[in-house]
Design a protein around this motif. Sequence first.
Motif, PDB file in Angstrom:
ATOM      1  N   LYS A  85       0.764  -1.279   0.208  1.00  0.00           N
ATOM      2  CA  LYS A  85      -0.039   0.121   0.028  1.00  0.00           C
ATOM      3  C   LYS A  85       0.839   1.190   0.191  1.00  0.00           C
ATOM      4  O   LYS A  85       1.958   1.267   0.411  1.00  0.00           O
ATOM      5  CB  LYS A  85      -0.953  -0.002   1.237  1.00  0.00           C
ATOM      6  CG  LYS A  85      -1.945  -1.146   1.465  1.00  0.00           C
ATOM      7  CD  LYS A  85      -2.912  -1.093   0.233  1.00  0.00           C
ATOM      8  CE  LYS A  85      -3.963  -2.176   0.551  1.00  0.00           C
ATOM      9  NZ  LYS A  85      -5.003  -2.138  -0.495  1.00  0.00           N
ATOM     10  N   GLY A  87       2.541   4.378   1.230  1.00  0.00           N
ATOM     11  CA  GLY A  87       2.840   4.492   2.735  1.00  0.00           C
ATOM     12  C   GLY A  87       3.661   3.442   3.293  1.00  0.00           C
ATOM     13  O   GLY A  87       4.462   3.695   4.297  1.00  0.00           O
ATOM     14  N   ASP A  88       3.605   2.322   2.491  1.00  0.00           N
ATOM     15  CA  ASP A  88       4.584   1.088   3.280  1.00  0.00           C
ATOM     16  C   ASP A  88       5.832   1.189   3.207  1.00  0.00           C
ATOM     17  O   ASP A  88       6.366   1.893   2.017  1.00  0.00           O
ATOM     18  CB  ASP A  88       3.938  -0.184   2.650  1.00  0.00           C
ATOM     19  CG  ASP A  88       2.663  -0.616   3.062  1.00  0.00           C
ATOM     20  OD1 ASP A  88       1.909  -0.027   4.047  1.00  0.00           O
ATOM     21  OD2 ASP A  88       2.029  -1.575   2.333  1.00  0.00           O
ATOM     22  N   ARG A 114       3.890  -1.824   7.467  1.00  0.00           N
ATOM     23  CA  ARG A 114       2.826  -1.103   7.376  1.00  0.00           C
ATOM     24  C   ARG A 114       2.881   0.366   7.610  1.00  0.00           C
ATOM     25  O   ARG A 114       3.139   0.378   8.876  1.00  0.00           O
ATOM     26  CB  ARG A 114       1.516  -1.910   7.764  1.00  0.00           C
ATOM     27  CG  ARG A 114       1.297  -3.023   6.983  1.00  0.00           C
ATOM     28  CD  ARG A 114       0.897  -2.857   5.746  1.00  0.00           C
ATOM     29  NE  ARG A 114       0.365  -4.248   4.884  1.00  0.00           N
ATOM     30  CZ  ARG A 114       0.455  -4.465   3.760  1.00  0.00           C
ATOM     31  NH1 ARG A 114       0.770  -3.491   3.149  1.00  0.00           N
ATOM     32  NH2 ARG A 114       0.133  -5.504   3.232  1.00  0.00           N
ATOM     33  N   SER A 115       2.580   1.208   6.728  1.00  0.00           N
ATOM     34  CA  SER A 115       2.498   2.579   7.121  1.00  0.00           C
ATOM     35  C   SER A 115       3.995   3.066   7.751  1.00  0.00           C
ATOM     36  O   SER A 115       3.804   3.968   8.466  1.00  0.00           O
ATOM     37  CB  SER A 115       1.441   3.158   8.079  1.00  0.00           C
ATOM     38  OG  SER A 115       0.130   2.620   7.500  1.00  0.00           O
ATOM     39  N   GLY A 116       5.032   2.241   7.400  1.00  0.00           N
ATOM     40  CA  GLY A 116       6.220   2.687   7.806  1.00  0.00           C
ATOM     41  C   GLY A 116       6.556   2.288   9.446  1.00  0.00           C
ATOM     42  O   GLY A 116       7.583   2.644   9.625  1.00  0.00           O
ATOM     43  N   GLY A 118       4.275  -0.093  11.046  1.00  0.00           N
ATOM     44  CA  GLY A 118       3.441  -1.191  11.832  1.00  0.00           C
ATOM     45  C   GLY A 118       4.058  -2.637  11.713  1.00  0.00           C
ATOM     46  O   GLY A 118       5.303  -2.699  11.571  1.00  0.00           O
TER      47      GLY A 118
END
Length: 143
Positions: A85, A87-88, A114-116, A118
């Motif tokens: 996605k 932002g990953d 995830r999202s940098g 997560g």
Amino acid sequence: MMWPYTMPEADYLTVPPAPDETGPRGELAARTLAMPAHANPSGDIFGGWIMSMMDEAGAMTAMKHARSRVVTVAATNMAFIHPVKVGDVVCCYTEVVRIGRSSITLNIEVWVLRSGLGERMKVTSAEFTFVALDEAGKPRPIR
């Protein structure tokens, strides 16, 4: 070529893997942030962009071992497990599978944060084979 990571960066990249994974195999060869320009209208990153990143990470590792220019001759056994996605943080890990007379085969895994920040999860892997070239563009032995 890629510069070495600082200790804080290396620590940041040691986020524990998801429960169903044991963690990346090999060395971290490249990482980048997935941006909107790399995505389709739904926000999923194009598989071709991921493959390109894998090819670049593999080439850097192969050049280090071959000590010369290399070209990609094959990419096999690729399967996309999870979408990437916008932002990953996308991380490519490379591991030498075999070194032949003029070729080197690498296992390349792609993991994302995830999202940098997560959970870390594996999104794809493949085998890439590179051939070392001399100055004339002809295959040369890997020493």
